[in-house]
Design a protein around this motif. Structure first.
Motif, mmCIF file in Angstrom:
data_model
loop_
_atom_site.group_PDB
_atom_site.id
_atom_site.type_symbol
_atom_site.label_atom_id
_atom_site.label_comp_id
_atom_site.label_asym_id
_atom_site.label_seq_id
_atom_site.Cartn_x
_atom_site.Cartn_y
_atom_site.Cartn_z
ATOM 1 N N GLY A 124 11.387 14.213 5.728
ATOM 2 C CA GLY A 124 12.543 13.481 6.212
ATOM 3 C C GLY A 124 12.197 12.317 7.117
ATOM 4 N N ALA A 125 11.024 12.376 7.775
ATOM 5 C CA ALA A 125 10.618 11.282 8.657
ATOM 6 C C ALA A 125 10.287 10.021 7.868
ATOM 7 N N LEU A 126 10.028 10.182 6.574
ATOM 8 C CA LEU A 126 9.757 9.030 5.704
ATOM 9 C C LEU A 126 10.871 8.840 4.683
ATOM 10 N N GLN B 30 6.191 2.769 12.807
ATOM 11 C CA GLN B 30 5.398 2.862 14.033
ATOM 12 C C GLN B 30 4.726 4.224 14.160
ATOM 13 N N LEU B 31 5.436 5.264 13.721
ATOM 14 C CA LEU B 31 4.912 6.622 13.857
ATOM 15 C C LEU B 31 3.946 6.998 12.741
ATOM 16 N N PHE B 32 4.222 6.513 11.522
ATOM 17 C CA PHE B 32 3.442 6.907 10.352
ATOM 18 C C PHE B 32 3.009 5.656 9.592
ATOM 19 N N PRO B 33 1.839 5.120 9.905
ATOM 20 C CA PRO B 33 1.386 3.872 9.275
ATOM 21 C C PRO B 33 1.075 4.039 7.791
ATOM 22 N N SER B 34 1.075 2.948 7.076
ATOM 23 C CA SER B 34 0.734 2.930 5.654
ATOM 24 C C SER B 34 -0.757 3.239 5.485
ATOM 25 N N SER C 289 0.823 -1.218 0.000
ATOM 26 C CA SER C 289 0.000 0.000 0.000
ATOM 27 C C SER C 289 0.854 1.264 0.000
ATOM 28 N N ASP C 290 2.179 1.093 0.102
ATOM 29 C CA ASP C 290 3.102 2.230 0.100
ATOM 30 C C ASP C 290 3.617 2.532 -1.309
ATOM 31 N N PHE C 291 4.252 3.699 -1.431
ATOM 32 C CA PHE C 291 4.902 4.103 -2.673
ATOM 33 C C PHE C 291 6.322 4.546 -2.337
ATOM 34 N N ILE D 26 13.531 3.013 9.159
ATOM 35 C CA ILE D 26 12.187 2.787 8.652
ATOM 36 C C ILE D 26 11.336 1.995 9.634
ATOM 37 N N GLY D 27 11.970 1.230 10.510
ATOM 38 C CA GLY D 27 11.211 0.530 11.538
ATOM 39 C C GLY D 27 10.523 1.500 12.478
ATOM 40 N N GLU D 28 11.206 2.585 12.801
ATOM 41 C CA GLU D 28 10.634 3.605 13.685
ATOM 42 C C GLU D 28 9.573 4.425 12.960
#
Length: 317
Positions: A87-89, A101-105, A52-54, A96-98
């Motif tokens: 930058g968080a993505l 958790q913070l920004f779900p798909s 579901s990600d890009f 990316i593991g962190e």
């Protein structure tokens, strides 16, 4: 390599490199905080791609912030600016593991690395690559490098280097940050017929945003309306987006401003405007004409004529 072609920030800050499967390409692994790199690499290797990600793959100064914002708007179905920092993505600098958790798909992950130096998992999903004409990239990257050098206390590397001196380093040094623009573009362009890859040109995004955003909409299968695409195009025009992202940054710092005296408040505003100025410098097409001498342009054109991998790429200057 002769010193005149050695990039002032050549080499890997971390001492590590990302390497292609066949070992023929080595790209410096960059981190503003080198001590954090092992965790970034560990998470990359362990990650399982979420369909579901890009992924957005873009060499620096190719319009990364603009197209990431557009893709995120398409994913969210809204022309409002993203309230998270790109930058968080960014899998280059944030584990990316962190971030998962913070920004779900669903979300738009992004990288400045060419995809063949990343783990196989990051080559599975739908990937957008944005390309920009090399002359404008050279100018924009020069100014951004000067800014990065000052942030990293390496300003002395650029103090006495003018643009004409920088140009051969941009053309030739494969150990430059993120490798050479030409290697990046040549590889990503070679994937243009893959069903999970979409190549977008920065100039098309500027000259015909509606058609380009619609192309993204179709590729991403987000099925957004023409009305929303129009709203996204308007929101991501250069001046409007620069102002909008500044206001969004200010809103996040309102508490600081409310508890600051006038002097501190003005200082914060100045810092935010400076930061936005580095991210959104000019955003036009053809700024290279204001920087290239006749001799520099000839040198660049001679290089392009010899660049076999770029002959089929329809750049707009």
């Amino acid at each position: 390599m002769e010193n005149s072609k050695r990039h002032p920030m050549a080499g890997s800050i971390t001492g590590e490199y990302f390497v292609s499967d066949d070992g023929s390409v080595r790209v410096p692994a960059l981190m503003t905080r080198p001590a954090a790199f092992p965790k970034v690499r560990e998470d990359l290797v362990a990650y399982t791609w979420n369909d579901s990600d890009f992924l957005l793959a873009s060499y620096p100064k190719n319009g990364t912030n603009f197209i990431w914002e557009i893709m995120t708007m398409l994913v969210k179905g809204s022309a409002n600016y993203a309230n998270i920092v790109k930058g968080a993505l960014m899998i280059d600098i944030f584990p990316i593991g962190e971030s998962s958790q913070l920004f779900p798909s669903p979300r738009v992950l992004n990288t400045h690395y060419r995809t063949d130096v990343l783990p196989q998992e990051f080559r599975k999903g739908k990937t957008v690559a944005i390309l920009r004409n090399p002359k404008d990239v050279c100018v924009s990257w020069y100014y951004d490098m000067k800014n990065l050098a000052s942030i990293n206390s390496q300003s002395h590397l650029f103090e006495d280097m003018n643009f004409s001196q920088y140009l051969p380093r941009f053309l030739h040094d494969k150990d430059a940050p993120y490798g050479t623009y030409f290697d990046f573009v040549e590889y990503m362009w070679s994937l243009r017929n893959n069903s999970n890859i979409l190549i977008v040109f920065y100039e098309d995004l500027k000259l015909d945003p509606l058609a380009t955003i619609q192309k993204l909409n179709e590729f991403m299968e987000t099925n957004r309306s023409i009305d929303l695409i129009q709203q996204i195009a308007e929101a991501t025009s250069f001046d409007k987006m620069k102002e909008g992202k500044l206001l969004l940054s200010l809103s996040k710092d309102l508490i600081k401003l409310e508890h600051a005296d006038n002097e501190k408040g003005h200082s914060l505003l100045k810092q935010l405007k400076t930061r936005m100025g580095h991210i959104y410098r000019k955003g036009g097409i053809g700024d290279w004409k204001n920087h290239f001498t006749v001799a520099a342009n000839k040198k660049f054109d001679d290089f392009l004529r010899q660049w076999e991998g770029g002959k089929s790429i329809p750049f707009k200057y």
